[in-house]
Design an enzyme around this catalytic site. Structure first.
Site, PDB file in Angstrom:
ATOM      1  N   GLU A  44     -21.554 -38.429 -25.186  1.00 38.31           N
ATOM      2  CA  GLU A  44     -22.012 -39.647 -25.355  1.00 38.31           C
ATOM      3  C   GLU A  44     -22.706 -39.780 -26.780  1.00 38.31           C
ATOM      4  OE1 GLU A  44     -25.590 -42.499 -23.689  1.00 38.31           O
ATOM      5  OE2 GLU A  44     -25.071 -40.549 -22.481  1.00 38.31           O
ATOM      6  N   LYS A 136     -20.807 -49.406 -22.483  1.00 36.29           N
ATOM      7  CA  LYS A 136     -21.801 -49.078 -21.490  1.00 36.29           C
ATOM      8  C   LYS A 136     -22.181 -50.376 -20.945  1.00 36.29           C
ATOM      9  CE  LYS A 136     -25.741 -46.202 -19.950  1.00 36.29           C
ATOM     10  NZ  LYS A 136     -26.727 -45.287 -20.337  1.00 36.29           N
ATOM     11  N   CYS A 170     -22.855 -41.854 -18.785  1.00 37.51           N
ATOM     12  CA  CYS A 170     -23.910 -41.350 -18.266  1.00 37.51           C
ATOM     13  C   CYS A 170     -24.241 -42.080 -16.886  1.00 37.51           C
ATOM     14  CB  CYS A 170     -25.192 -41.545 -19.126  1.00 37.51           C
ATOM     15  SG  CYS A 170     -26.686 -40.470 -19.020  1.00 37.51           S
TER      16      CYS A 170
END
Length: 321
Positions: A44, A136, A170
């Site tokens: 990430e 995201k 995540c």
């Protein structure tokens, strides 16, 4: 069975240094390809750092936070959606020359003079072009100070020589609808990127593999206090948490690979900076689908339906002359 070799780059980024991070990425891609990898995965926001300092600098008009936000903006690439000439051109060239697919986590700047960033995952094909760009959906907790909310445009699974690949960032792995959006596209290999790998993240990775009957390649970051600017170190340590060491690794990896039955193929690798390589028997996914296919024979489309808006959301402002 069909085999594919994957490589996880558990190597430190060059914090807040785009040019050096790109140079390192090219070297890691080349090394992984020479080891036989057809898929190379970075953690990430590996380009150009996970901004952990924001968790300790969340106060209103915090001068230190404003300083580092401007620095992060300056060192974050603006992407060409068509995969043309942009800051990632050397990485695209490395993918093309090595004949590999690359999944790279990055801070993506919304525009050349924009003040906004996305926590993004780009999938680059063997031709160097962009196969997918995922932003995201919802930054987690204080991350919302750094990153804008993404959209559904990147909730896609793409065909590559390594297999059908999807990816999430995540805590998106705790969003059941985001998971199902990718399960429904028959992932063979799922890329999960994280800044760190506490037990909750390891559980999420194994659950995703078990639920989706796919391989889950988890990439976690390694970052040492030696790689952080001296005037940022205290804030970065505070953001990592009260157990952050005075020196040594603040982010200690934990990259892993889970198989389609939820078991470890590569157990989490901690406290090492290296490229982790493994060869997967991709046909195992289809053996495990005998008893569970959550988007197929185990689904109930007469009861449940999921609708996904895949439009790319920009500022929402249009200009006319």
């Amino acid at each position: 069975m069909t085999q594919t070799t994957v490589a996880i780059v558990q190597q430190p980024p060059a914090l807040l240094d785009l040019e050096e991070s790109v140079r390192r990425a090219v070297g890691h891609i080349t090394e992984a390809a020479q080891a036989g990898a057809t898929l190379v995965v970075f953690p990430e926001t590996w380009l150009t750092c996970y901004p952990a300092w924001v968790f300790g600098l969340a106060g209103w008009r915090d001068g230190t936070a404003r300083h580092w936000h401007a620095r992060l903006l300056d060192q974050s690439p603006v992407l060409d959606p068509e995969g043309g000439d942009d800051s990632l051109s050397p990485i695209r060239a490395a993918a093309r020359e090595s004949g590999v697919t690359v999944v790279l986590g990055l801070n993506e700047r919304a525009g050349k003079a924009s003040g906004s960033l996305y926590n993004s995952l780009i999938t680059i094909g063997r031709d160097g072009g962009t196969l997918n760009l995922h932003r995201k959906l919802t930054p987690t907790h204080t991350e919302r100070i750094v990153w804008a909310a993404g959209d559904g445009a990147g909730l896609r699974v793409v065909d590559t020589p390594a297999g059908r690949i999807g990816s999430l960032v995540c805590w998106e792995h705790f969003n059941p609808l985001a998971r199902h959006a990718l399960h429904a596209q028959n992932e063979e290999i799922h890329v999960a990127v994280w800044p760190d790998m506490p037990e909750s993240h390891r559980i999420a990775a194994r659950l995703y593999a078990l639920e989706g009957r796919c391989f889950v390649v988890s990439a976690g970051q390694v970052l040492s206090t030696d790689g952080i600017p001296a005037d940022l170190l205290a804030a970065y340590r505070a953001g990592v948490g009260p157990d952050a060491p005075e020196s040594g690794l603040l982010l200690n990896g934990g990259s892993s690979i889970a198989g389609p039955d939820g078991s470890w193929i590569v157990e989490p690798v901690f406290d090492e900076a290296r490229i982790i390589t493994a060869t997967l028997e991709t046909g195992r996914r289809y053996e495990e689908s005998l008893d569970l296919d959550v988007a197929g024979h185990y689904a109930r489309p007469d009861v449940f339906q999921l609708t996904i808006d895949r439009g790319r959301r920009e500022s929402g402002v249009s200009f006319t002359e």
